[in-house]
Scaffold this motif. Structure first.
Motif, PDB file in Angstrom:
ATOM      1  N   MET A 108       0.823  -1.207   0.000  1.00  0.00           N
ATOM      2  CA  MET A 108       0.000   0.000   0.000  1.00  0.00           C
ATOM      3  C   MET A 108       0.859   1.261   0.000  1.00  0.00           C
ATOM      4  O   MET A 108       0.511   2.256  -0.658  1.00  0.00           O
ATOM      5  CB  MET A 108      -0.938  -0.012   1.210  1.00  0.00           C
ATOM      6  N   ALA A 109       1.973   1.239   0.711  1.00  0.00           N
ATOM      7  CA  ALA A 109       2.870   2.401   0.712  1.00  0.00           C
ATOM      8  C   ALA A 109       3.443   2.636  -0.674  1.00  0.00           C
ATOM      9  O   ALA A 109       3.520   3.777  -1.150  1.00  0.00           O
ATOM     10  CB  ALA A 109       3.986   2.198   1.735  1.00  0.00           C
ATOM     11  N   ILE A 110       3.854   1.561  -1.359  1.00  0.00           N
ATOM     12  CA  ILE A 110       4.361   1.689  -2.727  1.00  0.00           C
ATOM     13  C   ILE A 110       3.260   2.206  -3.641  1.00  0.00           C
ATOM     14  O   ILE A 110       3.477   3.089  -4.477  1.00  0.00           O
ATOM     15  CB  ILE A 110       4.894   0.335  -3.222  1.00  0.00           C
ATOM     16  N   GLY A 111       2.042   1.669  -3.484  1.00  0.00           N
ATOM     17  CA  GLY A 111       0.923   2.131  -4.300  1.00  0.00           C
ATOM     18  C   GLY A 111       0.599   3.593  -4.074  1.00  0.00           C
ATOM     19  O   GLY A 111       0.245   4.316  -5.012  1.00  0.00           O
ATOM     20  N   ALA A 112       0.735   4.058  -2.823  1.00  0.00           N
ATOM     21  CA  ALA A 112       0.477   5.467  -2.524  1.00  0.00           C
ATOM     22  C   ALA A 112       1.475   6.364  -3.241  1.00  0.00           C
ATOM     23  O   ALA A 112       1.102   7.420  -3.778  1.00  0.00           O
ATOM     24  CB  ALA A 112       0.537   5.703  -1.016  1.00  0.00           C
ATOM     25  N   VAL A 113       2.745   5.958  -3.260  1.00  0.00           N
ATOM     26  CA  VAL A 113       3.757   6.736  -3.977  1.00  0.00           C
ATOM     27  C   VAL A 113       3.472   6.729  -5.476  1.00  0.00           C
ATOM     28  O   VAL A 113       3.524   7.767  -6.149  1.00  0.00           O
ATOM     29  CB  VAL A 113       5.165   6.178  -3.692  1.00  0.00           C
ATOM     30  N   LEU A 114       3.130   5.557  -6.007  1.00  0.00           N
ATOM     31  CA  LEU A 114       2.830   5.457  -7.437  1.00  0.00           C
ATOM     32  C   LEU A 114       1.590   6.263  -7.808  1.00  0.00           C
ATOM     33  O   LEU A 114       1.460   6.708  -8.950  1.00  0.00           O
ATOM     34  CB  LEU A 114       2.631   3.996  -7.831  1.00  0.00           C
ATOM     35  N   GLY A 115       0.669   6.462  -6.846  1.00  0.00           N
ATOM     36  CA  GLY A 115      -0.559   7.183  -7.139  1.00  0.00           C
ATOM     37  C   GLY A 115      -0.326   8.580  -7.665  1.00  0.00           C
ATOM     38  O   GLY A 115      -1.071   9.066  -8.515  1.00  0.00           O
TER      39      GLY A 115
ATOM     40  N   VAL B 159       2.362   9.445  -9.270  1.00  0.00           N
ATOM     41  CA  VAL B 159       3.227   9.345 -10.448  1.00  0.00           C
ATOM     42  C   VAL B 159       2.451   8.856 -11.662  1.00  0.00           C
ATOM     43  O   VAL B 159       2.607   9.384 -12.766  1.00  0.00           O
ATOM     44  CB  VAL B 159       4.415   8.404 -10.167  1.00  0.00           C
ATOM     45  N   MET B 160       1.608   7.855 -11.459  1.00  0.00           N
ATOM     46  CA  MET B 160       0.878   7.260 -12.576  1.00  0.00           C
ATOM     47  C   MET B 160      -0.633   7.380 -12.414  1.00  0.00           C
ATOM     48  O   MET B 160      -1.378   6.750 -13.160  1.00  0.00           O
ATOM     49  CB  MET B 160       1.270   5.790 -12.731  1.00  0.00           C
ATOM     50  N   GLY B 161      -1.078   8.181 -11.459  1.00  0.00           N
ATOM     51  CA  GLY B 161      -2.499   8.375 -11.259  1.00  0.00           C
ATOM     52  C   GLY B 161      -3.088   7.310 -10.355  1.00  0.00           C
ATOM     53  O   GLY B 161      -2.596   6.175 -10.305  1.00  0.00           O
ATOM     54  N   THR B 162      -4.140   7.666  -9.635  1.00  0.00           N
ATOM     55  CA  THR B 162      -4.767   6.707  -8.728  1.00  0.00           C
ATOM     56  C   THR B 162      -5.392   5.540  -9.499  1.00  0.00           C
ATOM     57  O   THR B 162      -5.381   4.399  -9.018  1.00  0.00           O
ATOM     58  CB  THR B 162      -5.845   7.384  -7.865  1.00  0.00           C
ATOM     59  N   THR B 163      -5.903   5.806 -10.696  1.00  0.00           N
ATOM     60  CA  THR B 163      -6.449   4.715 -11.504  1.00  0.00           C
ATOM     61  C   THR B 163      -5.347   3.753 -11.916  1.00  0.00           C
ATOM     62  O   THR B 163      -5.475   2.533 -11.777  1.00  0.00           O
ATOM     63  CB  THR B 163      -7.167   5.272 -12.748  1.00  0.00           C
ATOM     64  N   GLY B 164      -4.242   4.293 -12.435  1.00  0.00           N
ATOM     65  CA  GLY B 164      -3.143   3.444 -12.865  1.00  0.00           C
ATOM     66  C   GLY B 164      -2.540   2.659 -11.714  1.00  0.00           C
ATOM     67  O   GLY B 164      -2.301   1.449 -11.829  1.00  0.00           O
ATOM     68  N   ALA B 165      -2.274   3.326 -10.590  1.00  0.00           N
ATOM     69  CA  ALA B 165      -1.679   2.644  -9.439  1.00  0.00           C
ATOM     70  C   ALA B 165      -2.622   1.582  -8.882  1.00  0.00           C
ATOM     71  O   ALA B 165      -2.186   0.490  -8.483  1.00  0.00           O
ATOM     72  CB  ALA B 165      -1.336   3.664  -8.356  1.00  0.00           C
ATOM     73  N   SER B 166      -3.914   1.887  -8.856  1.00  0.00           N
ATOM     74  CA  SER B 166      -4.881   0.916  -8.340  1.00  0.00           C
ATOM     75  C   SER B 166      -4.942  -0.322  -9.229  1.00  0.00           C
ATOM     76  O   SER B 166      -4.946  -1.455  -8.738  1.00  0.00           O
ATOM     77  CB  SER B 166      -6.273   1.556  -8.245  1.00  0.00           C
ATOM     78  N   MET B 167      -4.995  -0.098 -10.544  1.00  0.00           N
ATOM     79  CA  MET B 167      -5.067  -1.236 -11.458  1.00  0.00           C
ATOM     80  C   MET B 167      -3.792  -2.069 -11.431  1.00  0.00           C
ATOM     81  O   MET B 167      -3.818  -3.283 -11.617  1.00  0.00           O
ATOM     82  CB  MET B 167      -5.341  -0.744 -12.881  1.00  0.00           C
TER      83      MET B 167
ATOM     84  N   SER C 144      -6.129   4.371  -3.914  1.00  0.00           N
ATOM     85  CA  SER C 144      -7.092   4.879  -4.893  1.00  0.00           C
ATOM     86  C   SER C 144      -7.490   6.325  -4.651  1.00  0.00           C
ATOM     87  O   SER C 144      -8.157   6.927  -5.497  1.00  0.00           O
ATOM     88  CB  SER C 144      -8.356   4.004  -4.882  1.00  0.00           C
ATOM     89  N   ASN C 145      -7.098   6.891  -3.500  1.00  0.00           N
ATOM     90  CA  ASN C 145      -7.493   8.268  -3.207  1.00  0.00           C
ATOM     91  C   ASN C 145      -6.345   9.102  -2.652  1.00  0.00           C
ATOM     92  O   ASN C 145      -5.796   9.945  -3.370  1.00  0.00           O
ATOM     93  CB  ASN C 145      -8.681   8.261  -2.239  1.00  0.00           C
ATOM     94  N   ALA C 146      -5.954   8.877  -1.404  1.00  0.00           N
ATOM     95  CA  ALA C 146      -4.957   9.742  -0.764  1.00  0.00           C
ATOM     96  C   ALA C 146      -3.635   9.775  -1.507  1.00  0.00           C
ATOM     97  O   ALA C 146      -2.955  10.804  -1.542  1.00  0.00           O
ATOM     98  CB  ALA C 146      -4.735   9.291   0.684  1.00  0.00           C
ATOM     99  N   GLY C 147      -3.260   8.661  -2.148  1.00  0.00           N
ATOM    100  CA  GLY C 147      -1.978   8.615  -2.832  1.00  0.00           C
ATOM    101  C   GLY C 147      -1.870   9.529  -4.041  1.00  0.00           C
ATOM    102  O   GLY C 147      -0.765   9.794  -4.516  1.00  0.00           O
TER     103      GLY C 147
ATOM    104  N   ASP D 210      -4.490  12.700  -9.536  1.00  0.00           N
ATOM    105  CA  ASP D 210      -5.945  12.594  -9.478  1.00  0.00           C
ATOM    106  C   ASP D 210      -6.544  13.621 -10.435  1.00  0.00           C
ATOM    107  O   ASP D 210      -6.028  14.745 -10.556  1.00  0.00           O
ATOM    108  CB  ASP D 210      -6.427  12.855  -8.044  1.00  0.00           C
ATOM    109  N   PRO D 211      -7.642  13.273 -11.121  1.00  0.00           N
ATOM    110  CA  PRO D 211      -8.248  14.197 -12.091  1.00  0.00           C
ATOM    111  C   PRO D 211      -8.500  15.611 -11.574  1.00  0.00           C
ATOM    112  O   PRO D 211      -8.279  16.576 -12.314  1.00  0.00           O
ATOM    113  CB  PRO D 211      -9.545  13.490 -12.478  1.00  0.00           C
ATOM    114  N   PRO D 212      -8.968  15.818 -10.318  1.00  0.00           N
ATOM    115  CA  PRO D 212      -9.184  17.199  -9.873  1.00  0.00           C
ATOM    116  C   PRO D 212      -7.923  18.052  -9.956  1.00  0.00           C
ATOM    117  O   PRO D 212      -7.983  19.225 -10.363  1.00  0.00           O
ATOM    118  CB  PRO D 212      -9.644  17.040  -8.422  1.00  0.00           C
ATOM    119  N   LEU D 213      -6.782  17.491  -9.586  1.00  0.00           N
ATOM    120  CA  LEU D 213      -5.541  18.269  -9.593  1.00  0.00           C
ATOM    121  C   LEU D 213      -5.082  18.562 -11.012  1.00  0.00           C
ATOM    122  O   LEU D 213      -4.493  19.616 -11.271  1.00  0.00           O
ATOM    123  CB  LEU D 213      -4.458  17.525  -8.819  1.00  0.00           C
ATOM    124  N   PHE D 214      -5.339  17.656 -11.940  1.00  0.00           N
ATOM    125  CA  PHE D 214      -4.984  17.929 -13.330  1.00  0.00           C
ATOM    126  C   PHE D 214      -5.857  19.039 -13.901  1.00  0.00           C
ATOM    127  O   PHE D 214      -5.391  19.874 -14.684  1.00  0.00           O
ATOM    128  CB  PHE D 214      -5.097  16.668 -14.184  1.00  0.00           C
ATOM    129  N   LEU D 215      -7.128  19.063 -13.509  1.00  0.00           N
ATOM    130  CA  LEU D 215      -7.987  20.164 -13.940  1.00  0.00           C
ATOM    131  C   LEU D 215      -7.464  21.488 -13.391  1.00  0.00           C
ATOM    132  O   LEU D 215      -7.493  22.515 -14.082  1.00  0.00           O
ATOM    133  CB  LEU D 215      -9.424  19.924 -13.476  1.00  0.00           C
TER     134      LEU D 215
END
Length: 469
Positions: free
Chosen positions: A129-136, A138-146, A174-177, A185-190
């Motif tokens: 989960m820690a690795i996934g949070a970092v990847l979130g 870098v590659m987006g929460t969708t990408g890291a989750s998948m 899927s969220n905090a990362g 996350d899409p909101p930050l890209f907007l």
């Protein structure tokens, strides 16, 4: 097809006239213009819960109906030129860059498969989960989750209790990362598309992110340790045999993730005087290079990734097609809502603006944090971010400086509180579906909210007293 060609030709012929159309005066609009936008969001939130088969087969038609319910009356009332200008602006300035980034991240993440079998101890689960949070971020929460959910479920498939593992995965990965970069996350890209600097979020939201992720990892470790050491928690036979080494297939896609990050960063730091004016919407050269580059990355990933990797990942374009259709309706129907919010206290939504504003006229970060978070819990967090970004004035230069606490509150509320329900963020439902497909007995909609209410809400209250008073 002939009709489409004639429509396209007529549109191109009308471009000069479109560029001269006047912008919308939000103070003169009726709140009823926001009904199609609310219709889209409520459809996304409620129909999948109460009529999932209907939604699966007809969600595109539902969103198209809501979109036409705005566009046709708007064109009739304000003229085709005004409708055309706003349509082109939403398409070129927001929708296309947004969808191209999500598509590139989705394709690249789908081209990476983590093979082998790990064994889900509390320490290993925390590490994943820690690795996934970092990847979130870098590659987006969708990408890291998948990328991470399948190996996590495989690692715990020899345990009796594992739903809590997936629930915390949704909270963390899927969220905090995804809270530290526009890639996350899409909101930050907007916000990035609106003018927020690429590194602004990491420099202003890092303490809140570390607090939330750190607290969640500690809580998870304690809960998972308790489950792990219960009698008969570990099944006698592991459903996943240890017949292949741990490794990555499709690892070339990691390099493409770096290219995506470089393209987005380049578009933020590269300033060019070359600007293309299309029906009143300015498209600058850096943004154009970014978007063309993202298309190229997507195509390269699809060409380089072996078919077996996509099969192992159960990769399909269905989720991405759904996101593209839903956000087409969101970006179109939100046009009058943004115009009315920009009108401030004198506009139709003056009561909302007043509710999040202090008596001295300055925005109240506490109200922005909880208001943006509450809506993000039950609606998609990307349009929620846009709504409150514009409620706070919509000026990125001011929001990054004098009103920085407000932008922090909006960003944190939209990203963090998307974890409160399954429908708060797109990866939540995707992770739930994958886990259930692999035999995990996931909580119901309200059962999940019991987890988020007990775990997340107290942490958000603590964050309020620490950072948003």
């Amino acid at each position: 097809m002939k009709q489409l060609h004639w429509v396209a030709a007529a549109f191109l012929f009308a471009l000069p006239g479109l560029a001269l159309a006047a912008p919308i005066d939000g103070s003169r609009l009726s709140p009823l213009w926001g009904v199609p936008f609310v219709g889209v969001l409520l459809s996304i939130a409620l129909i999948p819960l109460f009529a999932p088969m209907f939604w699966h087969h007809h969600f595109g038609k539902v969103v198209a109906a809501c979109s036409l319910a705005f566009l046709l009356p708007f064109a009739y009332t304000f003229g085709p030129a005004a409708a055309g200008v706003n349509f082109v602006h939403a398409l070129l300035a927001e929708y296309i860059p947004f969808i191209l980034l999500l598509t590139a991240l989705f394709a690249v993440a789908g081209g990476i498969y983590i093979r082998g079998n790990l064994h889900g101890s509390p320490g290993l689960n925390v590490a994943i989960m820690a690795i996934g949070a970092v990847l979130g971020s870098v590659m987006g929460t969708t990408g890291a989750s998948m990328l991470m959910i399948r190996p996590l479920v495989r690692a715990n498939d020899n345990r009796k209790h594992k739903a809590h593992v997936v629930v915390f995965f949704i909270f963390i990965v899927s969220n905090a990362g995804g809270s530290l970069t526009p890639l996350g996350d899409p909101p930050l890209f907007l916000g990035f598309l609106k003018g927020v600097d690429f590194f602004w979020t990491v420099s202003h939201i890092l303490p809140q992110t570390l607090f939330l992720i750190g607290a969640l990892l500690l809580l998870f470790y304690g809960i998972d340790w308790w489950y792990y050491h219960r009698h008969e928690e570990i099944l006698p036979a592991d459903p996943t045999p240890d017949n292949e080494p741990i490794g990555f297939d499709g690892a070339a896609n990691f390099w493409l993730l770096g290219v995506i990050a470089a393209l987005v960063l380049l578009s933020g730091v590269w300033k060019s005087s070359v600007v293309f004016n299309i029906a009143g919407t300015e498209v600058d050269l850096p943004g154009l290079v970014r978007d063309v580059g993202l298309v190229a990355v997507t195509l390269v990933s699809l060409c380089l990734t072996p078919r077996q990797v996509h099969e192992d990942n159960q990769f399909s374009w269905g989720p991405m097609q759904e996101v593209a259709k839903l956000f087409a309706g969101i970006f179109l129907t939100i046009i009058p809502v943004i115009a009315m919010l920009r009108a401030g206290v004198n506009g139709p939504f003056g009561a909302i603006v007043s509710a999040v504003t202090r008596p001295d006229g300055w925005p109240d970060p506490v109200m922005y944090f909880w208001a943006s978070g509450a809506l993000s819990s039950f609606l998609d967090n990307a349009p929620t971010y846009l709504v409150f970004f514009n409620t706070a004035g919509g000026d990125p230069a001011l929001l990054m400086t004098s009103l920085a606490p407000t932008l922090v509150a909006i960003s944190a509320g939209a990203v963090f509180m998307g974890a409160n329900t399954y429908i708060g963020n797109a990866p939540n439902l995707m992770v739930k579906a994958i886990a259930e497909d692999r035999g995990v007995n996931m909580p119901s909609f309200f059962g999940y909210m019991a987890w988020s209410g007990a775990i997340l809400i107290p942490l958000f209250v603590a964050m309020t007293f620490i950072w948003f008073r």
